[in-house]
Design a protein around this motif. Structure first.
Motif, short mmCIF file in Angstrom:
data_model
loop_
_atom_site.label_atom_id
_atom_site.label_comp_id
_atom_site.label_asym_id
_atom_site.label_seq_id
_atom_site.Cartn_x
_atom_site.Cartn_y
_atom_site.Cartn_z
N ARG A 98 39.75 61.30 -70.14
CA ARG A 98 39.36 59.94 -69.78
C ARG A 98 37.86 59.84 -69.51
N ARG A 99 37.21 58.90 -70.19
CA ARG A 99 35.81 58.62 -69.86
C ARG A 99 35.78 57.70 -68.65
N ILE A 100 35.01 58.09 -67.64
CA ILE A 100 34.95 57.29 -66.42
C ILE A 100 33.61 56.58 -66.24
N ALA A 101 32.64 56.85 -67.11
CA ALA A 101 31.36 56.14 -67.02
C ALA A 101 30.45 56.57 -68.16
N ARG A 102 29.49 55.71 -68.46
CA ARG A 102 28.37 56.05 -69.34
C ARG A 102 27.09 55.64 -68.61
N VAL A 103 26.11 56.53 -68.58
CA VAL A 103 24.81 56.26 -67.97
C VAL A 103 23.74 56.39 -69.05
N GLU A 104 22.89 55.37 -69.17
CA GLU A 104 21.75 55.40 -70.08
C GLU A 104 20.47 55.27 -69.27
N LEU A 105 19.49 56.09 -69.61
CA LEU A 105 18.21 56.11 -68.90
C LEU A 105 17.07 56.07 -69.91
N LEU A 106 16.09 55.22 -69.67
CA LEU A 106 14.92 55.10 -70.52
C LEU A 106 13.68 55.40 -69.68
N SER A 107 12.83 56.31 -70.17
CA SER A 107 11.66 56.71 -69.40
C SER A 107 10.40 56.67 -70.25
N THR A 108 9.26 56.70 -69.55
CA THR A 108 7.95 56.90 -70.15
C THR A 108 7.16 57.82 -69.24
N PHE A 109 6.10 58.41 -69.77
CA PHE A 109 5.29 59.31 -68.95
C PHE A 109 4.25 58.52 -68.17
N VAL A 110 4.12 58.85 -66.88
CA VAL A 110 3.14 58.20 -66.01
C VAL A 110 2.41 59.24 -65.18
N GLY A 111 1.27 58.82 -64.65
CA GLY A 111 0.52 59.63 -63.70
C GLY A 111 -0.18 58.70 -62.73
N ARG A 112 -0.72 59.27 -61.65
CA ARG A 112 -1.45 58.47 -60.66
C ARG A 112 -2.95 58.49 -60.97
N LEU A 113 -3.54 57.32 -60.91
CA LEU A 113 -5.00 57.24 -61.07
C LEU A 113 -5.70 57.65 -59.78
N ARG A 114 -5.01 57.44 -58.65
CA ARG A 114 -5.54 57.86 -57.34
C ARG A 114 -4.50 58.75 -56.68
N PRO A 115 -4.87 59.95 -56.29
CA PRO A 115 -3.89 60.88 -55.69
C PRO A 115 -3.15 60.25 -54.52
N GLY A 116 -1.82 60.39 -54.54
CA GLY A 116 -1.00 59.93 -53.43
C GLY A 116 -0.74 58.45 -53.37
N ASP A 117 -1.30 57.67 -54.32
CA ASP A 117 -1.15 56.21 -54.28
C ASP A 117 -0.23 55.76 -55.41
N ASN A 118 1.00 55.36 -55.04
CA ASN A 118 1.96 54.94 -56.05
C ASN A 118 1.64 53.57 -56.65
N ARG A 119 0.70 52.86 -56.04
CA ARG A 119 0.27 51.60 -56.64
C ARG A 119 -0.65 51.84 -57.83
N SER A 120 -1.18 53.05 -57.95
CA SER A 120 -2.13 53.35 -59.01
C SER A 120 -1.47 54.02 -60.22
N VAL A 121 -0.14 53.99 -60.27
CA VAL A 121 0.57 54.64 -61.38
C VAL A 121 0.27 53.93 -62.69
N ALA A 122 0.00 54.72 -63.72
CA ALA A 122 -0.26 54.17 -65.06
C ALA A 122 0.35 55.11 -66.10
N ARG A 123 0.60 54.58 -67.26
CA ARG A 123 1.17 55.40 -68.32
C ARG A 123 0.12 56.38 -68.84
N VAL A 124 0.58 57.58 -69.16
CA VAL A 124 -0.30 58.63 -69.66
C VAL A 124 0.32 59.26 -70.90
N SER A 125 -0.50 59.98 -71.63
CA SER A 125 -0.05 60.69 -72.82
C SER A 125 0.11 62.17 -72.50
N VAL A 126 1.23 62.73 -72.89
CA VAL A 126 1.50 64.16 -72.76
C VAL A 126 1.33 64.76 -74.15
#
Length: 281
Positions: A98-126
């Motif tokens: 029996r299947r009891i659930a399906r979970v889908e997750l979509l992500s992108t890569f991010v980093g902080r422009l200012r250390p420790g500040d989650n308001r400064s998060v921006a997308r980055v390239s890996v």
């Protein structure tokens, strides 16, 4: 295969918080494996830490109340890359056949422009991931070129269409405020963990309506815009309630104290089955 015990179970079946945490970890590990990394230690072009931040979540076909103590839970995970710097994972959960659930997750890569500040998060390239930008092995849907979850994220970013979602405007303005604790609600990367957004939504619903304890989540959809810093307060606002009543489902948005929009979410509930077990002490 996971034997279900108290860490995995909640009052009326499988813990949604545990489930999301587990699938989130599987998502990160699957990306690392695709990039040939032993651990999910992602770095941008300058060698700074990068994180696979979630843009969207969709939990569907959920029968979490079907889970019992000592059951064996099998989770199968598939990862695709629907576009540059995007990764989509699909997790199917089974107990026996029996299947009891399906979970889908979509992500992108991010980093902080200012250390420790989650308001400064921006997308980055890996670099290891960017090398595959010419390839698109993601799932598409119709002529849109987007997987269904990405379509839902785009729709929620634009707003919540109450009529289309079978919702009504709430009869009264409802707000719920919660200040996350760094020892419980933030992850090791210093972000308010994505699974805890869903937990805060449940805290709000419990505060507003005292939902029946045996009810479980049938569908959960969340689109993220940002994150909090430690010490900030999260405010949940009710946008709409299901036509069959708030206990059947609702829509909310989550904001920081300064009004920044952090997430929009849709929740559908299902009553626990009559055969659901009594909670064990």
């Amino acid at each position: 295969m996971t034997r279900l015990g108290m860490p995995q179970l909640a009052y009326a079946g499988l813990s949604e918080t545990w489930l999301l945490r587990d699938c989130g970890d599987r998502h990160w590990l699957a990306i690392a494996a695709r990039l040939g990394l032993a651990d999910p230690d992602f770095r941008d072009a300058d060698g700074r830490p990068a994180y696979a931040a979630f843009l969207g979540l969709r939990l569907t076909q959920a029968a979490l109340d079907a889970a019992r103590e000592h059951d064996r839970l099998d989770v199968s995970t598939r990862l695709s890359r629907p576009g540059p710097a995007r990764h989509l994972s699909v997790h199917d959960l089974h107990i026996g056949p029996r299947r009891i659930a399906r979970v889908e997750l979509l992500s992108t890569f991010v980093g902080r422009l200012r250390p420790g500040d989650n308001r400064s998060v921006a997308r980055v390239s890996v670099p290891a991931d960017a090398a595959d930008d010419a390839a698109d092995n993601g799932q598409s849907d119709g002529d849109t070129g987007l997987p269904p979850l990405a379509q839902r994220v785009r729709a929620l970013r634009a707003g919540v269409d109450l009529d289309a979602e079978g919702l009504l405007a709430p009869p009264a303005t409802l707000r719920f405020s919660f200040t996350p604790c760094p020892r419980n609600d933030f992850n090791g990367a210093g972000f308010l963990y994505f699974a805890n957004f869903a937990a805060v939504l449940d805290r709000a619903a419990w505060d507003w309506w005292r939902e029946a304890p045996q009810q479980t989540t049938a569908v959960r959809e969340i689109a993220w815009f940002g994150n909090l810093n430690v010490g900030e307060t999260l405010h949940v606002g009710l946008l709409g309630v299901h036509r069959d009543g708030p206990g059947a489902g609702h829509a909310c948005e989550l904001r920081a104290g300064d009004g920044r929009l952090l997430a929009r979410a849709l929740t559908r509930r299902r009553p626990a089955s009559a055969s659901a077990p009594e909670p064990q002490p």
